[in-house]
Design an enzyme around this catalytic site. Structure first.
Site, PDB file in Angstrom:
ATOM      1  N   VAL A 102      86.236  51.335   2.674  1.00  0.00           N
ATOM      2  CA  VAL A 102      87.340  51.929   3.449  1.00  0.00           C
ATOM      3  C   VAL A 102      86.870  53.167   4.212  1.00  0.00           C
ATOM      4  O   VAL A 102      86.322  54.095   3.613  1.00  0.00           O
ATOM      5  CB  VAL A 102      88.527  52.351   2.537  1.00  0.00           C
ATOM      6  CG1 VAL A 102      89.706  52.836   3.377  1.00  0.00           C
ATOM      7  CG2 VAL A 102      88.964  51.221   1.628  1.00  0.00           C
ATOM      8  N   LYS A 175      92.108  47.243   3.794  1.00  0.00           N
ATOM      9  CA  LYS A 175      91.809  48.638   3.456  1.00  0.00           C
ATOM     10  C   LYS A 175      93.074  49.343   2.945  1.00  0.00           C
ATOM     11  O   LYS A 175      93.010  50.181   2.045  1.00  0.00           O
ATOM     12  CB  LYS A 175      91.237  49.358   4.682  1.00  0.00           C
ATOM     13  CG  LYS A 175      89.833  48.846   5.050  1.00  0.00           C
ATOM     14  CD  LYS A 175      89.384  49.317   6.420  1.00  0.00           C
ATOM     15  CE  LYS A 175      87.965  48.874   6.740  1.00  0.00           C
ATOM     16  NZ  LYS A 175      87.591  49.099   8.145  1.00  0.00           N
TER      17      LYS A 175
HETATM   18  N1  HSE Z   1      84.550  46.220  11.210  1.00  0.00           N
HETATM   19  C1  HSE Z   1      84.884  47.390  10.498  1.00  0.00           C
HETATM   20  C2  HSE Z   1      85.497  48.393  11.470  1.00  0.00           C
HETATM   21  C3  HSE Z   1      83.663  47.947   9.850  1.00  0.00           C
HETATM   22  O1  HSE Z   1      85.401  48.175  12.677  1.00  0.00           O
HETATM   23  O2  HSE Z   1      86.085  49.373  11.040  1.00  0.00           O
HETATM   24  C4  HSE Z   1      83.918  49.051   8.862  1.00  0.00           C
HETATM   25  O3  HSE Z   1      84.764  48.643   7.831  1.00  0.00           O
END
Ligand code: HSE
Length: 390
Positions: A102, A175
Site C-alpha cells: 500500500v 489497498k
Molecule cells: N500499479 C500500482 C500503482 C503500483 O500504480 O500505484 C504500486 O502499488
C-alpha cells in the site's frame, strides 16, 4: 537500491519466471522453481513480489506453514486472502509483512500499527494508485490524452502488468481493504466497498471539472463515526484548497484525521521499483522487532445503506432516475451529447448499480460531500456497549 543497512543478510537465491531475461545486477543464484527456496531449511524469510495473486498466496501459505517469514508487495493477494493469512500466521511460526502493498514509499502500515494503533482514526482518505494519478496529472496539467499518459505510466514501471487494475479502481480497492484492517483491525468484505475508476472518464467530465477550477483525483475514503466504519473508492472533484489537488504524477498521499491529532498528511512516491524495494527492505529490517498489537478500541462495519454520498453521474443519454435512485438532485445539465446530475445517492445503491454504470461507461465522480445516518451510528454503538456488558 542504495542502503545504509549494516545488517547482514544472506540471500539464499532468487526465483524468476524467465531465466533468459537480461538482468542488470543479480549476483545471486537464480532459480525458476519457488520450491527450491521454499524447501530450503536454511532460508527463514521469503520476499514475494510477483503479480499472480493465486501463485503468491500458495507461496505465502507454504512458507508460513513451514515457519518462514513472508514479505509481500501483492495487494490483491493480501486483500483477497486476508482472513486466511491471519489464521495462517496464528497457526504458524512465521510472520507476514506487507508494507510494500500500500502506498509505496509511505510507511502507512507501520504507522497505523504502531504510532497510531490506539488513536481513533476518524477519517483516512487518499490517493493510493500512482498510475491513475500520473494519468490524471498528465490530462489536467499537460492536456495529454488518456491513452498516451497510460502508455507513459506503463513505460515508467508504475502500472500493474494488467493496467486495468489501476484505472478501474481495483488496485485502490484492494489497498483500501488492507488499510481498513490496519487502521481498525476490521475485515470488511471487498463487495461491501464501492469502487469506480478513471477509465470511464470522458472529455465532458474533464471539461466540467476544469470549468469549475477543479481537478479529478482517484480517492479512497474510509470514515469512522462512533466506532462504525464505511469505505469507498471513487474519482472525486477537488479544488485548490484540498491538499490532494497538488499531488502529482506517481505520488500518493494519505490524509488521516483523528480526535487527538487533527489532520496529518503523508505523501511520497506510490509506485515504481525503488519505492517498492525500500518498503520490502523496511519490512525485512523490522521483522524481528515487532509483536502483533492488541487494540484497546473495537470497531464494526456500518451498513452502506446508512451512508449518503453526493455524486456527479454522467451518461451519454438521459439518466434514468428510476434506475439511479437519487435522494436529492442539486444540479443537472442536458444537451444532445451528454447528461449529468449531481445529487445524493445511498452507498448501497451505488454498490448495486456498479456494473450497470460501468457497462454504460458512465462518469462517476464524488463531490466530497457525504453524510452518515446518525441513528445507525447510535444503534451500532449501543450494540457494542451491550456486547461489552455481556
Ligand atoms: N500499479 C500500482 C500503482 C503500483 O500504480 O500505484 C504500486 O502499488
Amino acid at each position: 537500491l542504495q542502503s545504509q543497512d549494516q545488517n547482514t543478510y544472506r540471500i539464499g537465491g532468487v526465483v524468476v519466471k524467465n531465466k533468459g531475461k537480461i538482468r542488470p545486477l543479480v549476483p545471486f543464484a537464480i532459480h525458476t522453481k519457488a520450491s527450491t527456496l521454499l524447501d530450503d531449511p536454511e532460508i527463514d524469510t521469503i520476499v514475494e513480489a510477483i503479480d499472480d495473486s493465486e501463485a503468491a498466496f500458495e507461496i505465502a501459505k507454504y512458507a508460513l506453514l513451514s515457519g518462514k517469514n513472508v514479505i509481500s508487495a501483492n495487494k490483491k493477494m493480501i486483500a483477497t486472502y486476508l482472513r486466511d493469512l491471519i489464521a495462517l500466521q496464528q497457526q504458524a511460526q512465521g510472520r507476514l509483512k506487507y508494507e510494500a502493498s500500500v502506498a509505496g514509499s509511505i510507511p502507512i502500515i507501520q504507522l497505523l500499527n504502531g504510532y497510531l494503533a490506539q488513536e481513533p482514526v476518524e477519517l483516512l482518505r487518499g490517493i493510493l494508485n500512482g498510475t491513475s494519478n500520473f494519468i490524471l496529472t498528465k490530462i489536467f496539467n499537460d492536456s495529454m490524452d488518456y491513452q498516451r499518459a497510460l502508455r507513459q505510466a506503463q513505460k515508467l514501471g508504475f502500472a500493474e502488468s494488467d493496467p486495468s487494475s489501476d484505472v478501474s479502481g481495483r488496485d485502490t480497492w484492494y489497498k483500501t481493504k488492507i488499510l481498513l484492517h490496519e487502521a481498525y483491525g476490521l475485515e470488511i468484505s471487498l463487495d461491501q466497498i464501492f469502487y469506480y475508476g478513471i477509465d470511464t472518464l470522458g472529455s465532458d467530465d474533464i471539461q466540467y471539472a476544469k470549468s469549475k477550477g477543479k481537478r479529478i483525483k482517484l480517492i479512497a475514503h474510509i470514515i469512522q463515526k462512533s466506532g462504525s466504519i464505511a469505505a469507498w473508492v471513487m474519482p472525486q472533484f477537488v479544488d485548490a484548497s484540498d491538499p490532494l489537488f497538488h499531488i502529482d504524477n506517481e505520488y500518493n498521499s494519505i490524509e488521516i484525521e483523528s480526535s487527538n491529532l487533527g489532520k496529518q498528511h503523508f505523501t511520497g512516491k506510490g509506485a515504481g521499483a525503488l519505492p517498492t524495494a525500500v518498503a520490502l527492505h523496511g519490512d525485512l529490517t523490522s521483522l524481528n522487532r515487532e509483536k502483533p498489537i492488541a487494540r484497546a478500541l473495537s470497531y464494526q462495519a456500518l451498513s452502506p445503506e446508512e451512508i449518503k454520498l453526493e455524486v456527479y453521474i454522467r451518461d451519454k443519454q438521459i439518466l434514468d432516475r428510476s434506475i439511479i435512485p437519487f435522494i436529492k438532485v442539486r444540479e443537472g445539465y442536458l444537451d444532445d451529447r451528454f447528461h449529468y446530475l449531481i445529487g445524493e445517492v445511498r452507498l448501497s445503491d451505488l454498490l448495486n448499480l456498479k456494473s450497470w454504470l460501468s457497462s454504460r461507461s458512465c462518469g462517476v465522480i464524488a463531490t466530497g460531500r457525504y453524510h452518515v445516518n446518525e441513528a445507525a451510528q447510535l444503534k451500532s454503538v449501543k450494540r457494542v456497549e451491550m456486547e461489552l456488558a455481556l
